[in-house]
Design a protein around this motif. Sequence first.
Motif, mmCIF file in Angstrom:
data_model
loop_
_atom_site.group_PDB
_atom_site.id
_atom_site.type_symbol
_atom_site.label_atom_id
_atom_site.label_comp_id
_atom_site.label_asym_id
_atom_site.label_seq_id
_atom_site.Cartn_x
_atom_site.Cartn_y
_atom_site.Cartn_z
ATOM 1 N N VAL A 68 -46.839 34.450 53.450
ATOM 2 C CA VAL A 68 -45.900 33.373 53.789
ATOM 3 C C VAL A 68 -46.600 32.290 54.596
ATOM 4 N N SER A 69 -47.559 32.687 55.446
ATOM 5 C CA SER A 69 -48.271 31.698 56.266
ATOM 6 C C SER A 69 -49.118 30.765 55.415
ATOM 7 N N CYS A 70 -49.417 31.183 54.177
ATOM 8 C CA CYS A 70 -50.167 30.305 53.270
ATOM 9 C C CYS A 70 -49.298 29.180 52.723
ATOM 10 N N LEU A 71 -47.990 29.273 52.944
ATOM 11 C CA LEU A 71 -47.076 28.297 52.352
ATOM 12 C C LEU A 71 -47.355 26.876 52.834
ATOM 13 N N ALA A 72 -47.519 26.706 54.140
ATOM 14 C CA ALA A 72 -47.711 25.360 54.684
ATOM 15 C C ALA A 72 -48.975 24.691 54.151
ATOM 16 N N PRO A 73 -50.147 25.332 54.216
ATOM 17 C CA PRO A 73 -51.333 24.653 53.667
ATOM 18 C C PRO A 73 -51.235 24.399 52.170
ATOM 19 N N VAL A 74 -50.624 25.311 51.415
ATOM 20 C CA VAL A 74 -50.498 25.095 49.971
ATOM 21 C C VAL A 74 -49.596 23.899 49.690
ATOM 22 N N LEU A 109 -47.754 14.193 54.853
ATOM 23 C CA LEU A 109 -47.452 15.427 55.560
ATOM 24 C C LEU A 109 -45.929 15.544 55.672
ATOM 25 N N PRO A 110 -45.299 16.286 54.753
ATOM 26 C CA PRO A 110 -43.840 16.409 54.802
ATOM 27 C C PRO A 110 -43.376 16.932 56.147
ATOM 28 N N GLY A 111 -42.250 16.412 56.607
ATOM 29 C CA GLY A 111 -41.736 16.791 57.918
ATOM 30 C C GLY A 111 -41.470 18.278 58.046
ATOM 31 N N PHE A 112 -40.972 18.915 56.968
ATOM 32 C CA PHE A 112 -40.664 20.339 57.075
ATOM 33 C C PHE A 112 -41.930 21.181 57.159
ATOM 34 N N VAL A 113 -43.043 20.692 56.574
ATOM 35 C CA VAL A 113 -44.317 21.408 56.712
ATOM 36 C C VAL A 113 -44.825 21.296 58.144
ATOM 37 N N LEU A 114 -44.703 20.111 58.717
ATOM 38 C CA LEU A 114 -45.079 19.930 60.118
ATOM 39 C C LEU A 114 -44.239 20.832 61.015
ATOM 40 N N GLY A 115 -42.941 20.912 60.735
ATOM 41 C CA GLY A 115 -42.068 21.794 61.503
ATOM 42 C C GLY A 115 -42.489 23.245 61.388
ATOM 43 N N PHE A 116 -42.841 23.669 60.176
ATOM 44 C CA PHE A 116 -43.322 25.025 59.942
ATOM 45 C C PHE A 116 -44.551 25.308 60.810
ATOM 46 N N LEU A 117 -45.524 24.396 60.808
ATOM 47 C CA LEU A 117 -46.759 24.595 61.554
ATOM 48 C C LEU A 117 -46.516 24.614 63.061
ATOM 49 N N VAL A 118 -45.658 23.712 63.527
ATOM 50 C CA VAL A 118 -45.356 23.652 64.964
ATOM 51 C C VAL A 118 -44.680 24.939 65.414
ATOM 52 N N LEU A 119 -43.698 25.412 64.649
ATOM 53 C CA LEU A 119 -42.984 26.639 65.022
ATOM 54 C C LEU A 119 -43.912 27.845 64.969
ATOM 55 N N PHE A 127 -45.544 22.292 36.433
ATOM 56 C CA PHE A 127 -44.948 23.604 36.194
ATOM 57 C C PHE A 127 -45.921 24.703 36.615
ATOM 58 N N ALA A 128 -47.201 24.532 36.335
ATOM 59 C CA ALA A 128 -48.205 25.520 36.721
ATOM 60 C C ALA A 128 -48.283 25.662 38.234
ATOM 61 N N THR A 129 -48.245 24.548 38.937
ATOM 62 C CA THR A 129 -48.290 24.585 40.402
ATOM 63 C C THR A 129 -47.052 25.266 40.960
ATOM 64 N N LEU A 130 -45.902 24.962 40.387
ATOM 65 C CA LEU A 130 -44.641 25.545 40.842
ATOM 66 C C LEU A 130 -44.624 27.055 40.641
ATOM 67 N N THR A 131 -44.934 27.507 39.431
ATOM 68 C CA THR A 131 -44.882 28.944 39.148
ATOM 69 C C THR A 131 -46.028 29.686 39.818
ATOM 70 N N GLY A 132 -47.232 29.116 39.777
ATOM 71 C CA GLY A 132 -48.371 29.769 40.411
ATOM 72 C C GLY A 132 -48.168 29.928 41.903
ATOM 73 N N GLY A 133 -47.637 28.896 42.556
ATOM 74 C CA GLY A 133 -47.382 28.974 43.993
ATOM 75 C C GLY A 133 -46.301 29.976 44.339
ATOM 76 N N SER A 134 -45.250 30.038 43.532
ATOM 77 C CA SER A 134 -44.162 30.978 43.818
ATOM 78 C C SER A 134 -44.621 32.417 43.642
ATOM 79 N N VAL A 135 -45.440 32.685 42.616
ATOM 80 C CA VAL A 135 -45.971 34.029 42.401
ATOM 81 C C VAL A 135 -46.964 34.386 43.503
ATOM 82 N N ALA A 136 -47.815 33.456 43.875
ATOM 83 C CA ALA A 136 -48.890 33.741 44.820
ATOM 84 C C ALA A 136 -48.413 33.907 46.251
ATOM 85 N N ILE A 137 -47.319 33.225 46.622
ATOM 86 C CA ILE A 137 -46.960 33.173 48.046
ATOM 87 C C ILE A 137 -45.715 33.999 48.359
#
Length: 347
Positions: A238-244, A265-275, A136-146
């Motif tokens: 927003v660019s911090c989203l992929a590494p986080v 390495l989730p596929g959608f994160v790889l897609g984010f980085l490639v794009l 829960f901390a990771t979920l809320t902290g990441g949503s607030v931070a990014i």
Amino acid sequence: MLALPLILLPDGPNKMRLATFQDKARTIFPGLSVAGLVAVTSVFLSEHYGAPAMLMAILLGIALHFLSEEERTAPGVDFAAREVLRFGVALLGLRISAGLVADLGAAFVGLIVLATAATIGAALLAAPLFGRGRRFATLTGGSVAICGASAALAISAVLPRDARSEQDVVFTVVGVTVLSTVAMIAYPMLAAGLGFDPQVTGVFLGGTIHDVAQVVGAGYSVSDETGDVATLVKLIRVSCLAPVVLIVALAFRHASPGEARPPLLPGFVLGFLVLAAINSTGAVPDIVNAVASDLSRWALITAIAAVGMKTSLPQLMQVGRAAMLMLCVETVFLAIFVAAGAYLLTM
């Protein structure tokens, strides 16, 4: 007589794959179409009445919770909540480029990255005080931070799932959307009271408000210069989203026995980085970027509508006041951190 089977044989696997695809499409269509209809309704309400589209989507979705338990619609709702979500997050990569980072300057970029890490770290440290765990901390902290709701959806996709996963995601999306709307109104006045110049005000607004739409609204309500800087800072967040998301996937990879491990390495994160890398070359036409941005927005709104459908309102109410207080504390922490950092950098 032998020629006919030999001619038809190569087509056999293709026909089977086509039949399988058609069967899957028929299975997911009812639920997916309902989620899409909720998304359209939410955008209509947003455009005509000023309500946040993400918030409308999740509230309408909760009202249609019974569809997630209906045999005909459940598969499509699940598909929208997971696969459509990943697609939308991957397309966010086309909003990012190396030029954006260079335009802001190393000092302010460092402040934004440090604020992101500090907010997530503070959430993890504070979680036991509010009776919540690491997930829960990771979920809320990441949503607030990014980036608010989008980050909550992306991070939830790589967290190990449990009985409270759906309600935690819905709570986080609703919470950050409400707080982001309040911040859009309050933070420009706060920045003026602190005596920030237009550039520092833009850094403060872009570095603290959760959702992109609210950042744009707050920034351009001050001035065009502030709006441009705020939008730029927000996109760097927003660019911090992929590494986080990648770090979260690695951190939770050693899940408890019986839990499915998130991919390395989730596929959608790889897609984010490639794009993002492709966009940094300048080879992507503006029209393609605009279409991809709209498509990403629609995909995320459809996904959050589906997440809402999968959430029971009585279960959502069990999240409790402590969780809401924790989300508010994270938001205040981020605001103080960015305001102090921006002030020190411009002294």
